[in-house]
Design a protein around this motif. Structure first.
Motif, short mmCIF file in Angstrom:
data_model
loop_
_atom_site.label_atom_id
_atom_site.label_comp_id
_atom_site.label_asym_id
_atom_site.label_seq_id
_atom_site.Cartn_x
_atom_site.Cartn_y
_atom_site.Cartn_z
N ASN A 186 52.87 -3.82 67.25
CA ASN A 186 51.45 -4.07 67.03
C ASN A 186 51.02 -3.39 65.74
O ASN A 186 51.65 -2.44 65.29
CB ASN A 186 50.60 -3.63 68.23
CG ASN A 186 50.54 -2.13 68.37
OD1 ASN A 186 49.99 -1.45 67.53
ND2 ASN A 186 51.11 -1.61 69.46
N TYR A 190 42.91 -4.05 66.01
CA TYR A 190 42.65 -5.48 66.05
C TYR A 190 42.54 -6.00 64.62
O TYR A 190 41.99 -5.33 63.75
CB TYR A 190 41.35 -5.77 66.81
CG TYR A 190 41.50 -5.59 68.29
CD1 TYR A 190 42.03 -6.61 69.08
CD2 TYR A 190 41.14 -4.39 68.90
CE1 TYR A 190 42.20 -6.44 70.44
CE2 TYR A 190 41.29 -4.21 70.27
CZ TYR A 190 41.82 -5.24 71.03
OH TYR A 190 41.99 -5.07 72.37
N TYR A 191 43.08 -7.17 64.38
CA TYR A 191 43.17 -7.66 63.01
C TYR A 191 42.98 -9.17 63.00
O TYR A 191 43.00 -9.84 64.04
CB TYR A 191 44.52 -7.29 62.40
CG TYR A 191 45.68 -7.61 63.30
CD1 TYR A 191 46.28 -8.86 63.30
CD2 TYR A 191 46.16 -6.67 64.20
CE1 TYR A 191 47.31 -9.17 64.15
CE2 TYR A 191 47.20 -6.97 65.06
CZ TYR A 191 47.77 -8.22 65.03
OH TYR A 191 48.79 -8.51 65.89
N TYR A 192 42.81 -9.70 61.79
CA TYR A 192 42.57 -11.13 61.64
C TYR A 192 43.88 -11.90 61.61
O TYR A 192 44.95 -11.36 61.34
CB TYR A 192 41.78 -11.40 60.36
CG TYR A 192 40.39 -10.84 60.37
CD1 TYR A 192 39.39 -11.44 61.13
CD2 TYR A 192 40.07 -9.70 59.64
CE1 TYR A 192 38.10 -10.93 61.15
CE2 TYR A 192 38.79 -9.17 59.65
CZ TYR A 192 37.81 -9.79 60.42
OH TYR A 192 36.54 -9.28 60.44
N GLU A 193 43.75 -13.20 61.87
CA GLU A 193 44.95 -14.04 61.93
C GLU A 193 45.69 -14.05 60.60
O GLU A 193 46.92 -14.04 60.57
CB GLU A 193 44.56 -15.47 62.34
CG GLU A 193 45.75 -16.34 62.70
CD GLU A 193 45.33 -17.62 63.41
OE1 GLU A 193 46.17 -18.53 63.48
OE2 GLU A 193 44.18 -17.70 63.88
N TRP A 196 48.02 -11.12 60.37
CA TRP A 196 49.24 -11.34 61.15
C TRP A 196 50.23 -12.20 60.38
O TRP A 196 51.42 -11.88 60.30
CB TRP A 196 48.90 -11.98 62.49
CG TRP A 196 50.08 -12.53 63.26
CD1 TRP A 196 50.44 -13.84 63.38
CD2 TRP A 196 51.05 -11.78 63.99
NE1 TRP A 196 51.57 -13.96 64.15
CE2 TRP A 196 51.97 -12.71 64.54
CE3 TRP A 196 51.25 -10.43 64.24
CZ2 TRP A 196 53.05 -12.33 65.32
CZ3 TRP A 196 52.33 -10.04 65.03
CH2 TRP A 196 53.22 -10.98 65.55
N ASP A 219 53.17 -9.23 69.28
CA ASP A 219 52.20 -8.15 69.17
C ASP A 219 51.59 -7.90 70.55
O ASP A 219 51.08 -8.83 71.19
CB ASP A 219 51.11 -8.54 68.19
CG ASP A 219 49.94 -7.59 68.28
OD1 ASP A 219 50.08 -6.46 67.80
OD2 ASP A 219 48.91 -7.98 68.86
N SER A 220 51.65 -6.66 71.01
CA SER A 220 51.17 -6.35 72.35
C SER A 220 49.68 -6.07 72.40
O SER A 220 49.13 -5.85 73.48
CB SER A 220 51.93 -5.13 72.90
OG SER A 220 51.84 -4.05 71.99
N LEU A 221 49.01 -6.07 71.25
CA LEU A 221 47.58 -5.78 71.22
C LEU A 221 46.74 -7.05 71.36
O LEU A 221 45.82 -7.11 72.17
CB LEU A 221 47.23 -5.05 69.93
CG LEU A 221 45.80 -4.52 69.80
CD1 LEU A 221 45.52 -3.48 70.88
CD2 LEU A 221 45.57 -3.93 68.42
N VAL A 222 47.06 -8.07 70.56
CA VAL A 222 46.24 -9.29 70.60
C VAL A 222 47.03 -10.52 71.06
O VAL A 222 46.48 -11.61 71.15
CB VAL A 222 45.60 -9.58 69.22
CG1 VAL A 222 44.64 -8.48 68.84
CG2 VAL A 222 46.65 -9.75 68.15
N GLY A 223 48.33 -10.37 71.34
CA GLY A 223 49.08 -11.45 71.95
C GLY A 223 49.76 -12.43 71.03
O GLY A 223 50.29 -13.44 71.49
N GLN A 224 49.77 -12.17 69.72
CA GLN A 224 50.47 -13.08 68.80
C GLN A 224 51.99 -12.95 68.99
O GLN A 224 52.49 -11.89 69.34
CB GLN A 224 50.12 -12.71 67.36
CG GLN A 224 48.66 -12.89 67.00
CD GLN A 224 48.35 -14.32 66.55
OE1 GLN A 224 49.12 -15.24 66.77
NE2 GLN A 224 47.22 -14.49 65.91
#
Length: 228
Positions: A186, A190-193, A196, A219-224
């Protein structure tokens, strides 16, 4: 109902979503106990450590891979063997050559170097500004948090370097044929697409030679997630 333990997974073939169900029940089981969240956060014992570092990433792999035409069974191994789990895939995706029928899974993680300091602060109930500004005083052993201003995509590129270092380290180990590497990563916030995708581009551009059948990074924070 009997509590779920590591023995509920060890050396047992489980249908993919049954594996996931057990994994999330174990997480909630620990979370509901006294100091459960703290135990999960600091990975207090082998139970919490193996759940967070191996079993939950394997469940994520199952969720990503399972679809019509591609069904999975998985067997986690608790020990010092060269990989973390076996898997079997079946269905039309395998029949038509889009998925391999069986193989091995190795799980690893990529964390900010100050990740452990953040966990210590959270355990004590203290807040902090961000991972980059954490430092332990050598004399007092106390942890200080200083605000750090990020410049552009620098924080993304730093994490890409950490991911590449971990892939290189794992690529030097002689794993069995058809081993898939699963990397939990991660970017700490939190970050923008587009951030990523910049992270993925940096990793792909500098990918070291390896013999893995696939590398799955999520990524375990936002699921990407993405295949490298």
């Amino acid at each position: 109902m009997n509590p779920i333990t590591l023995d509920s997974f060890h050396n047992k073939w489980l249908v993919g979503f049954s594996f996931c169900q057990k994994a999330y029940k174990l997480f909630n089981q620990i979370k509901s106990e006294t100091n459960g969240l703290e135990r999960l956060r600091i990975r207090q014992s082998e139970l919490e450590r193996d759940l967070i570092q191996e079993i939950l990433p394997l469940a994520k792999f199952v969720q990503i891979k399972t679809r019509p035409g591609n069904e999975l069974k998985i067997k986690w191994m608790n020990g010092d063997q060269q990989f973390d789990a076996y898997f079997i895939q079946s269905g039309s995706c395998v029949d038509n050559g889009f998925s391999i029928p069986k193989g091995h899974l190795e799980v690893t993680g990529v964390y900010h170097p100050n990740h452990y300091l953040a966990k210590e602060l959270l355990k004590s109930g203290e807040a902090f500004f961000g991972y980059d500004g954490l430092m332990r005083d050598k004399k007092t052993k106390s942890i200080h948090s200083t605000p750090i201003v990020r410049k552009g995509l620098e924080f993304v590129e730093n994490m890409a370097t950490l991911a590449l270092d971990q892939i290189k380290k794992k690529s030097e180990i002689p794993y069995p044929d058809n081993t898939i590497l699963i990397i939990e990563c991660n970017l700490n916030i939190y970050y923008y697409e587009h951030e990523w995708y910049h992270f993925l581009c940096k990793v792909r551009e500098n990918m070291p030679l390896h013999s893995f059948k696939e590398i799955l990074l999520y990524d375990s924070l936002v699921g990407q997630h993405a295949y490298l």
